[in-house]
Design an enzyme around this catalytic site. Structure first.
Site, PDB file in Angstrom:
ATOM      1  N   CYS A  72      54.472  12.348  53.691  1.00 10.03           N
ATOM      2  CA  CYS A  72      55.707  13.053  54.072  1.00 10.03           C
ATOM      3  C   CYS A  72      55.416  14.128  55.113  1.00 10.03           C
ATOM      4  O   CYS A  72      56.202  14.338  56.047  1.00 10.03           O
ATOM      5  CB  CYS A  72      56.352  13.695  52.856  1.00 10.03           C
ATOM      6  SG  CYS A  72      56.763  12.531  51.563  1.00 10.03           S
TER       7      CYS A  72
HETATM    8  C1  BEZ Z   1      53.174  11.146  50.348  1.00  7.76           C
HETATM    9  O1  BEZ Z   1      54.128  11.526  51.003  1.00  7.76           O
HETATM   10  O2  BEZ Z   1      52.030  11.315  50.742  1.00  7.76           O
HETATM   11  C2  BEZ Z   1      53.368  10.404  49.076  1.00  7.76           C
HETATM   12  C3  BEZ Z   1      54.471  10.700  48.281  1.00  7.76           C
HETATM   13  C4  BEZ Z   1      54.623  10.046  47.091  1.00  7.76           C
HETATM   14  C5  BEZ Z   1      53.706   9.089  46.702  1.00  7.76           C
HETATM   15  C6  BEZ Z   1      52.618   8.784  47.519  1.00  7.76           C
HETATM   16  C7  BEZ Z   1      52.453   9.456  48.704  1.00  7.76           C
END
Ligand code: BEZ
Length: 212
Positions: free
Chosen positions: A46
């Site tokens: 994200c």
């Molecule tokens: C991320 O944004 O890195 C992420 C969010 C939820 C699960 C796995 C990765």
């Protein structure tokens, strides 16, 4: 709730964001909108996605598009995370993130897919036009960062189709030849596609980029 489909009016809502309280439709105004969810603040994928969106904001503005994100976190968390995004991704956050700790917006847009994750949003993208119609829906799993070049590409394709009554072929990029829709009769092509056309099959006719 019913699933949102292409052509539906994007549901309206009031929400708190990192840029203050908004009414979604009023905030959108006459712009196109890229409305996308991310699973959670302070997560690595994200962080890269929101940084990339901030870096592309000039490209979005050129196309009359406003980006806005949502996750089931609070404004305070968004704000704290925003400074990490600026620090690590090279561009300060320059678009709003909606706070949705009660999951009202996530449920309105069917962004929680319980068999994937019962509490967090998946990576949904809704592209909404100035008439508030949903024009494109993408859904990615939490583990896969989206391709924002594709989001820009498809906005270019939709805006070109709206303006010139053309379709775009596989892997089309701005400037490439485009397709004359089958609904256009051959006798009407000259008047509407002044750059001429190539007939590969009666149903597959191309014309040079009309916007170049
Ligand atoms: C991320 O944004 O890195 C992420 C969010 C939820 C699960 C796995 C990765």
């Amino acid at each position: 709730m019913a699933h949102l489909r292409l052509g539906d009016i994007a549901p309206n809502f009031d929400a708190a964001t990192t840029n203050g309280d908004i009414n979604f439709h009023d905030w959108a105004g006459n712009s196109w909108v890229v409305f996308f969810s991310h699973p959670a603040d302070f997560t690595p994928v994200c962080t890269t996605e929101l940084g990339r969106t901030a870096a592309l904001n000039g490209e979005f503005q050129k196309r009359g598009v406003k980006p806005i994100a949502v996750s089931v976190d609070t404004v305070d968390d968004h704000n704290a995370w925003a400074s990490d995004i600026g620090e690590t991704q090279g561009t300060p956050l320059n678009f709003p993130i909606i706070a949705d700790p009660e999951r009202k917006v996530a449920e309105l847009y069917d962004m929680i897919h319980p068999n994937a994750d019962s509490t967090h949003t998946v990576r949904s993208v809704f592209i909404i036009d100035p008439n508030k119609k949903v024009r494109l829906i993408l859904t990615y799993p939490a583990s896969c960062g989206r391709n924002f070049d594709e989001i820009i590409r498809v906005i270019d394709a939709m805006q070109l189709s709206d303006e010139y009554n053309v379709a775009t072929p596989v892997d089309w990029k701005n400037g490439d030849d485009v397709i004359i829709p089958p609904s256009v009769k051959t006798e009407d092509i000259a008047a509407n596609y002044p750059k001429g056309y190539t007939e590969i099959k009666p149903y597959l006719r191309t014309t040079p980029a009309p916007n170049k």
